[in-house]
Write a protein that holds these residues in place. Structure first.
Motif, mmCIF file in Angstrom:
data_model
loop_
_atom_site.group_PDB
_atom_site.id
_atom_site.type_symbol
_atom_site.label_atom_id
_atom_site.label_comp_id
_atom_site.label_asym_id
_atom_site.label_seq_id
_atom_site.Cartn_x
_atom_site.Cartn_y
_atom_site.Cartn_z
ATOM 1 N N ILE A 15 0.922 -1.199 0.027
ATOM 2 C CA ILE A 15 -0.220 0.047 -0.144
ATOM 3 C C ILE A 15 0.875 1.259 -0.123
ATOM 4 C CG2 ILE A 15 -1.637 1.330 1.427
ATOM 5 C CD1 ILE A 15 -2.744 -1.364 2.460
ATOM 6 N N VAL A 16 1.859 1.075 1.009
ATOM 7 C CA VAL A 16 2.838 2.424 0.841
ATOM 8 C C VAL A 16 3.715 2.577 -0.581
ATOM 9 C CG1 VAL A 16 5.043 3.394 2.058
ATOM 10 C CG2 VAL A 16 3.198 2.270 3.238
ATOM 11 N N ARG A 17 3.855 1.489 -0.939
ATOM 12 C CA ARG A 17 4.739 1.473 -2.364
ATOM 13 C C ARG A 17 3.629 2.131 -3.515
ATOM 14 N NH1 ARG A 17 6.829 -3.621 -5.120
ATOM 15 N NH2 ARG A 17 5.151 -4.314 -3.891
ATOM 16 N N TRP A 18 2.579 1.365 -3.445
ATOM 17 C CA TRP A 18 1.386 1.964 -4.546
ATOM 18 C C TRP A 18 1.091 3.638 -4.175
ATOM 19 C CZ3 TRP A 18 -2.465 -2.820 -5.085
ATOM 20 C CH2 TRP A 18 -1.602 -3.646 -5.571
ATOM 21 N N GLY A 19 1.031 3.799 -3.033
ATOM 22 C CA GLY A 19 0.685 5.323 -2.943
ATOM 23 C C GLY A 19 1.964 6.081 -3.202
ATOM 24 N N ALA A 20 3.064 5.678 -3.175
ATOM 25 C CA ALA A 20 4.124 6.553 -3.492
ATOM 26 C C ALA A 20 4.305 6.740 -5.029
ATOM 27 C CB ALA A 20 5.510 5.880 -2.937
ATOM 28 N N HIS A 21 3.977 5.766 -5.518
ATOM 29 C CA HIS A 21 3.792 5.748 -7.085
ATOM 30 C C HIS A 21 2.943 6.763 -7.735
ATOM 31 C CE1 HIS A 21 6.839 2.937 -8.301
ATOM 32 N NE2 HIS A 21 6.069 1.759 -7.558
ATOM 33 N N LEU A 22 1.592 6.802 -6.826
ATOM 34 C CA LEU A 22 0.623 7.823 -6.995
ATOM 35 C C LEU A 22 0.823 9.214 -6.473
ATOM 36 C CD1 LEU A 22 -2.477 5.595 -6.569
ATOM 37 C CD2 LEU A 22 -1.523 6.367 -8.767
ATOM 38 N N GLY A 23 1.928 9.451 -6.068
ATOM 39 C CA GLY A 23 2.374 10.792 -5.204
ATOM 40 C C GLY A 23 1.710 10.879 -3.870
ATOM 41 N N LEU A 24 1.177 9.923 -3.233
ATOM 42 C CA LEU A 24 0.571 9.973 -2.018
ATOM 43 C C LEU A 24 1.348 9.602 -0.686
ATOM 44 C CD1 LEU A 24 -2.872 8.468 -3.044
ATOM 45 C CD2 LEU A 24 -2.206 10.818 -2.736
ATOM 46 N N GLY A 25 1.531 10.171 0.404
ATOM 47 C CA GLY A 25 1.885 9.774 1.454
ATOM 48 C C GLY A 25 1.188 9.023 2.216
ATOM 49 N N LEU A 26 1.479 7.914 2.219
ATOM 50 C CA LEU A 26 0.706 6.806 2.804
ATOM 51 C C LEU A 26 1.417 6.182 3.929
ATOM 52 C CD1 LEU A 26 -1.812 5.322 0.197
ATOM 53 C CD2 LEU A 26 -2.000 7.271 1.877
ATOM 54 N N GLU A 27 0.861 5.577 4.968
ATOM 55 C CA GLU A 27 1.375 4.690 6.074
ATOM 56 C C GLU A 27 0.327 3.687 6.244
ATOM 57 O OE1 GLU A 27 1.768 7.162 9.601
ATOM 58 O OE2 GLU A 27 3.248 8.475 8.586
ATOM 59 N N ALA A 28 0.637 2.276 6.503
ATOM 60 C CA ALA A 28 0.011 1.461 6.663
ATOM 61 C C ALA A 28 0.304 0.207 7.639
ATOM 62 C CB ALA A 28 -0.296 0.416 5.335
ATOM 63 N N ARG A 29 -0.348 -0.421 8.611
ATOM 64 C CA ARG A 29 -0.187 -1.169 9.520
ATOM 65 C C ARG A 29 -1.304 -1.996 10.017
ATOM 66 N NH1 ARG A 29 -2.208 0.239 14.177
ATOM 67 N NH2 ARG A 29 -2.678 2.254 14.726
ATOM 68 N N PHE A 30 -1.073 -3.084 10.352
ATOM 69 C CA PHE A 30 -1.998 -3.961 10.884
ATOM 70 C C PHE A 30 -2.582 -3.319 12.187
ATOM 71 C CE2 PHE A 30 -0.265 -7.289 7.858
ATOM 72 C CZ PHE A 30 -1.614 -7.527 7.243
ATOM 73 N N ALA A 31 -4.063 -3.482 12.246
ATOM 74 C CA ALA A 31 -4.323 -2.787 13.703
ATOM 75 C C ALA A 31 -5.680 -3.673 14.184
ATOM 76 C CB ALA A 31 -5.039 -1.610 13.478
ATOM 77 N N PRO A 32 -5.965 -4.264 15.052
ATOM 78 C CA PRO A 32 -6.919 -5.100 15.638
ATOM 79 C C PRO A 32 -8.407 -4.445 15.430
ATOM 80 C CG PRO A 32 -5.782 -4.257 17.351
ATOM 81 C CD PRO A 32 -4.978 -3.700 16.359
ATOM 82 N N SER A 33 -9.367 -5.060 15.103
ATOM 83 C CA SER A 33 -10.589 -4.639 14.781
ATOM 84 C C SER A 33 -11.768 -4.725 16.088
ATOM 85 C CB SER A 33 -11.399 -5.305 13.541
ATOM 86 O OG SER A 33 -11.758 -6.544 13.936
ATOM 87 N N GLY A 34 -11.168 -5.816 17.084
ATOM 88 C CA GLY A 34 -11.793 -6.148 18.130
ATOM 89 C C GLY A 34 -12.976 -7.091 18.092
ATOM 90 N N ASP A 35 -13.091 -7.606 16.778
ATOM 91 C CA ASP A 35 -13.819 -8.810 16.278
ATOM 92 C C ASP A 35 -13.371 -9.300 15.118
ATOM 93 O OD1 ASP A 35 -15.612 -10.643 15.464
ATOM 94 O OD2 ASP A 35 -17.484 -9.579 16.174
#
Length: 154
Positions: A15-35
């Motif tokens: 996601i971070v790599r694809w965002g960079a190709h589009l010129g977007l500054g993105l960060e991505a990480r796994f996060a629990p949903s609670g369910d």
């Protein structure tokens, strides 16, 4: 099942790599949903440009998620990554599951209760919530992408 491509673990970096190709500054990480049964493998997308993905009712986020699923080559919910920006999808999951719980209470009281038109994922959340309740069942009604869900006593 199609041949697997990207692993679940590689999705945040993808996601971070694809965002960079589009010129977007993105960060991505796994996060629990609670369910984890209802919302497995939640990937929280953040960064200075993440709000662009949430615009227009999350259309760009839906498109990115579709591409991620295609890259993964999986079709099993428990193996796919599900993207979320600013907790909007997590909030919607909690909202729909609360609606399902309310419908279950009404169905116990009145015999049945029908919720308005929901997407496939939202209907799945309602079916899941109601399946956890003894003596109740659910049924999607109608045709099309968005359908009502009827909750009823068995």
């Amino acid at each position: 099942m199609r041949k697997s491509g990207a692993t679940l673990e590689s999705v945040p970096e993808l996601i971070v790599r694809w965002g960079a190709h589009l010129g977007l500054g993105l960060e991505a990480r796994f996060a629990p949903s609670g369910d984890e049964e209802a919302f497995p493998n939640r990937v929280a997308v953040a960064g200075p440009d993440a709000s662009f993905l949430a615009a227009n009712r999350g259309a760009a986020l839906d498109a990115l998620q579709f591409l991620v699923h295609e890259a993964q080559g999986e079709r099993e919910d428990q193996k796919l990554a599900y993207l979320d920006v600013k907790g909007a999808r997590l909030f919607r999951m909690q909202e729909v599951m609360a609606m399902g719980q309310f419908a279950a209470e009404k169905a116990r009281e009145l015999g049945s209760h029908t919720l308005g038109a929901l997407s496939a994922r939202e209907r799945r959340w309602v079916h899941l919530v109601v399946s956890r309740e003894a003596g109740l069942g659910t049924e999607s009604e109608g045709t099309g992408t968005f359908k009502p869900v009827k909750v009823f006593r068995k």
